[in-house]
Every structure is written in C-alpha cells, then in structure tokens.
Enzyme design. Structure first.
Site, mmCIF file in Angstrom:
data_model
loop_
_atom_site.group_PDB
_atom_site.id
_atom_site.type_symbol
_atom_site.label_atom_id
_atom_site.label_comp_id
_atom_site.label_asym_id
_atom_site.label_seq_id
_atom_site.Cartn_x
_atom_site.Cartn_y
_atom_site.Cartn_z
ATOM 1 C CE LYS A 203 -2.740 -12.243 8.176
ATOM 2 N NZ LYS A 203 -1.762 -11.260 7.788
ATOM 3 C CE1 TYR B 100 -3.208 -2.971 0.644
ATOM 4 C CE2 TYR B 100 -1.830 -3.411 2.554
ATOM 5 C CZ TYR B 100 -2.815 -3.807 1.671
ATOM 6 O OH TYR B 100 -3.384 -5.044 1.812
ATOM 7 C CG ASP C 272 -10.389 -14.836 6.574
ATOM 8 O OD1 ASP C 272 -9.386 -15.389 7.046
ATOM 9 O OD2 ASP C 272 -10.335 -13.845 5.819
ATOM 10 C CE1 TYR D 295 -7.389 -6.571 3.248
ATOM 11 C CE2 TYR D 295 -6.442 -8.322 4.589
ATOM 12 C CZ TYR D 295 -6.407 -7.526 3.459
ATOM 13 O OH TYR D 295 -5.405 -7.705 2.542
HETATM 14 N N1 PMP Z 1 -7.922 -12.741 5.685
HETATM 15 C C1 PMP Z 1 -7.519 -12.146 6.806
HETATM 16 C C2 PMP Z 1 -8.413 -12.175 8.013
HETATM 17 C C3 PMP Z 1 -6.284 -11.502 6.859
HETATM 18 O O1 PMP Z 1 -5.906 -10.859 7.985
HETATM 19 C C4 PMP Z 1 -5.455 -11.537 5.709
HETATM 20 C C5 PMP Z 1 -4.083 -10.927 5.707
HETATM 21 N N2 PMP Z 1 -3.960 -9.709 6.160
HETATM 22 C C6 PMP Z 1 -5.920 -12.167 4.558
HETATM 23 C C7 PMP Z 1 -7.161 -12.769 4.576
HETATM 24 C C8 PMP Z 1 -5.096 -12.185 3.297
HETATM 25 O O2 PMP Z 1 -3.979 -12.986 3.453
HETATM 26 P P1 PMP Z 1 -2.674 -12.751 2.534
HETATM 27 O O3 PMP Z 1 -2.124 -11.431 2.895
HETATM 28 O O4 PMP Z 1 -1.786 -13.911 2.900
HETATM 29 O O5 PMP Z 1 -3.142 -12.842 1.121
#
Ligand code: PMP
Length: 445
Positions: free
Chosen positions: A276, A18, A247, A146
């Site tokens: 992650k 970003y 998620d 997100y």
């Molecule tokens: N979902 C959530 C809840 C996240 O926090 C993130 C990463 N910030 C993602 C999806 C996307 O993962 P990535 O950055 O590995 O594509």
C-alpha cells in the site's frame, strides 16, 4: 472527457472491486486528483478521506514522486528480475532493511499485498518443512482479520466476511483465534490471554505460523486492539516454534502513529509484509521481509524460495517506493499523525450522539464511526459526494484515513460534512442491509 456512453460501457463490462455484473453499484468518473482533492469529470471536487485505501500518504500528484517515476522511466520501466538486478531494487531494499527491526535482513519484492502474504505463507511452510517439521503446515489467524484476496491470503482472512463458503473446499482450512477483545491502550484481558494459551496448547504442533494485522484489524472491521496481545502472541510463538507473520500492509509507514504498528508492542515478527503506502500509492508493489534464521532455514540443503512473478521488483515501482519512503522519513510525519489524530478525535466526537452510532474510535490517522447496523452504501455514497467528500463506508463502519499531508481546514471540513450527512440520513440506522449487497461488496479495502 468521459462520455455517458463510456460510463455505460464501464457499467456493462468492467468489474470494480467486489461488484456484480448484473446489479452494478454507481461509479464516479474521475478527471484528476491533486493533493487531497479528487476532481470528478463533472467538475465537482471532493475532499479525499480514503487516501485510496491507505496508500496515497503524500496526497495525489506529488511532484517528487512524479519526478522519480519520470527519471526512472527514461532508464527502463521494467526488466526481469531473474538473473538481473537494478539500482532502485537495491536502494529500496537497503532502506527497508534499515528502517525495519534489525533481525529482518532478507527481502522479497512482490507485486501486490496479497502476493506478499502468499510469499510469507510459503516462507513459513518451506522453513518448517526444512526443519523436518512437515506436520507444521497450517496457519493460525484472527477472526475479523483480512490479508488479501488470493487463495492463501483468503484462507487466513475472516471466514465469514471473507465468505469462505463461496469457494467450498478450495480454500485451505486454517485455525482461527477469536478476534482480540482487549482494546488499544489497555492491558491484555483474561479472556484474550486464556484464548491465546488454549489455542497454542491445542494447535501449535500443526502450526507453521500465526498471521496478524498488528494493532489495527482493517478491512475486517477497523478494530484497534491491545499491544499486550501482540507481546503475548510473540512469546507463545517463540515458545512453540511457530513463526509470527505481521501483515503491516495497511498499518505500515506511519498510519498508526509509529512507523510500523509492531513498534507499539516492541515486538519483532519473523516475517513482515508491507505494501500500500510503500509506493505512496503511486504503483503496485509490496515486500516480504524475514530474518536470517528463517531465510537460511528456507534455503537449507540447496532449497530455493519457490516464488518469482514476472513483475517482481518492477524498477518504476521500486524507484517511486524509494522516493516515497525517503519523503516520509524526511517529513515531520509523527507530528502530522498526532495533529490528524487530534482533529479526528475532536471533530468526530459529536457523532457519538447521532442515533444509531455505537462507537467512535481513533488510532493514529484513522478515525472510525461504527453503527449499530450495516449502512446502506448506495444511499450514503451519493450523499457524501453531493457534500463534497470521498468516504467509502463498509458494513457497520464509516471511516476516514486521509493522506498525512491533508490540511487542517480540509480535514475539519471533511469531518463536518461527514457528520452533517450522517445526521440527515432518513431512518438511519434502521435501514436493512441492501438485498444483494454483501459485506464483501462494501469491504474496506
Ligand atoms: N493485508 C492487509 C492488511 C490489507 O489491508 C490488504 C489490502 N486491503 C491486503 C493484505 C491485500 O493487499 P492488496 O490489495 O494489495 O493485494
């Protein structure tokens, strides 16, 4: 050693998350990282409060994780997953199926969190389509959520912080629920209950699935919400033939005090996304798990799940994910999270009396200080670095989510230094959001 010229090259040519190519933000060259210490090339050492965006739960340079990568690299770093399989992928999948709720029996090993969300969305759409419910082709999502930066994931992320307007009609129009207002540890309030029920009665006929980050809405504002919200949502999804996607890319692997955040509510999603901390933050890998019912639905009448990236189930990533997950399960992770939680609660409490701070909240190994107005990162970041800590705020949120292995002394010092900096920021919190620096540029992850 990174020279000034190299840093200048970085500034002129390399995009960081970003960022702008015309007004770049400062970046600090890193020499190495060990445990919970980041060493900059100028010799300064920083206590890491971010665990590289929720991922390095065992700290940096862990010998067991390094060894897992070394051993696997002597066999093969990569092999295509089309028509071939390998031990790291099988052992990792077995372990993930074992530690997640029993109904989740089928797994797709994706290459990043965003991709695992795309796969989850495809699973839901293909499932509904094969049930002859092609009208169920939209997604429900929470405001302030997100889920990633690819187009599908972006479409279910908060429209404002996700800046949908920048991409015009290319972002699919999904259906948004208000962000939950019932707080973590409290009951579901009437406002949220009514919202949920209204949402389903208006929209369930066209919903393939609802996607949520259970308990913690991360990059959209570090908000912690009631487990009862999830219980009600699960019920409504089941009653209305809408799949529930959890998620847990950020919350999975212990961060909230449970191995998976859905456990706070005792619910089982139809589809679960992990990422992650899956590899202990060593390599990129994610996973999408689903139930036998959904898997059979997707594959009815000879259909296949339409996804297959080049690097799916990369053996190095699977091997290190297997070792990281074993390491976590063998560790006293629950008591570690309780210990971190207690220190964060005690050490961050004085922030409540700093002018401009509107909330201090803790959930598991996440500590959040929320300010009245957005913080000025270009001012705060160098001060944090000068104070010897690595903390990266975004919007109105200054947060700490350390490795689970952080030492008590280091964590206390991290909080103390953080508060010292916050107390001395001039005009804090009246500084305006910086011109040209959007929320997106200062987003959490
Ligand atoms: N979902 C959530 C809840 C996240 O926090 C993130 C990463 N910030 C993602 C999806 C996307 O993962 P990535 O950055 O590995 O594509």
């Amino acid at each position: 050693m990174i020279s000034e010229k190299m840093v200048q090259f970085d500034r002129d040519h390399i995009w960081h998350p970003y960022t702008s190519m015309t007004t770049p933000l400062a970046v600090y060259p890193v020499e190495s990282a060990q445990g919970t210490t980041i060493r900059l090339t100028d010799g300064r050492e920083l206590i890491d409060g971010m665990s590289s965006w929720w991922s390095t739960i065992h700290g940096y340079n862990h010998p067991r994780l390094n060894e897992a990568i070394r051993i696997q690299s002597e066999k093969m770093n990569h092999i295509m997953f089309g028509g071939l399989t390998h031990e790291p992928a099988i052992l990792l999948s077995q372990l993930l199926i074992e530690i997640t709720p029993e109904p989740l029996q089928h797994i797709f090993l994706a290459d990043s969190g965003s991709i695992s969300v795309e796969v989850a969305m495809k699973m839901a759409l293909q499932y509904q389509f094969n049930q002859n419910k092609s009208e169920k082709c939209r997604f429900g999502a929470l405001r302030k959520g997100y889920h990633g930066d690819t187009f599908g994931a972006m479409s279910v992320s908060d429209p404002e912080t996700g800046m949908h307007s920048l991409f015009g009609n290319s972002v699919a129009k999904q259906l948004f629920l208000e962000a939950p207002s019932s707080k973590f540890g409290e009951s579901l309030n009437d406002f949220d209950r009514t919202n949920l029920h209204d949402f389903f009665s208006r929209n369930s006929h066209e919903l393939a699935a609802v996607i949520v980050e259970p308990i913690v809405q991360g990059a959209g504002g570090m908000r912690f919400y009631s487990a009862e919200y999830l219980i009600e949502l699960r019920k409504l999804c089941s009653e209305n033939d809408v799949l529930l996607i959890a998620d847990e890319i950020a919350t999975g692997f212990g961060r909230t005090g449970k191995l998976f955040a859905c456990e706070h509510a005792g619910i089982v999603p139809d589809i679960l996304c992990l990422g992650k901390a899956l590899t202990g933050g060593q390599m990129t890998l994610a996973a999408t798990l689903t139930t036998t019912e959904v898997a059979r639905g997707i594959c009815a009448d000879g259909n296949v799940l339409m996804h297959g990236p080049t690097f799916m189930a990369n053996p190095l990533a699977c091997a290190v994910a297997l070792e990281s997950t074993r390491l976590l399960l063998e560790s006293p992770w629950e008591s570690r999270i309780i210990g971190i939680s207690e220190i964060l609660t005690e050490s961050l409490a004085p922030a409540r009396s700093i002018s401009g701070v509107v909330d201090v909240r803790i959930c598991g190994a996440i500590g959040v200080i929320e300010t009245e107005v957005a913080v000025r990162m270009s001012e705060l970041q160098p001060r944090f670095v000068d104070a010897g800590i690595w903390v990266r705020p975004f919007g109105k949120v200054i947060y700490i989510m350390p490795a689970f292995t952080i030492k008590e002394m280091a964590l206390k010092l991290l909080c103390e230094r953080l508060l010292t900096v916050l107390k001395t920021v001039k005009n804090y919190p009246d500084c305006p959001v910086e011109a040209g620096v959007s929320i997106r540029q200062t987003k959490a992850t």
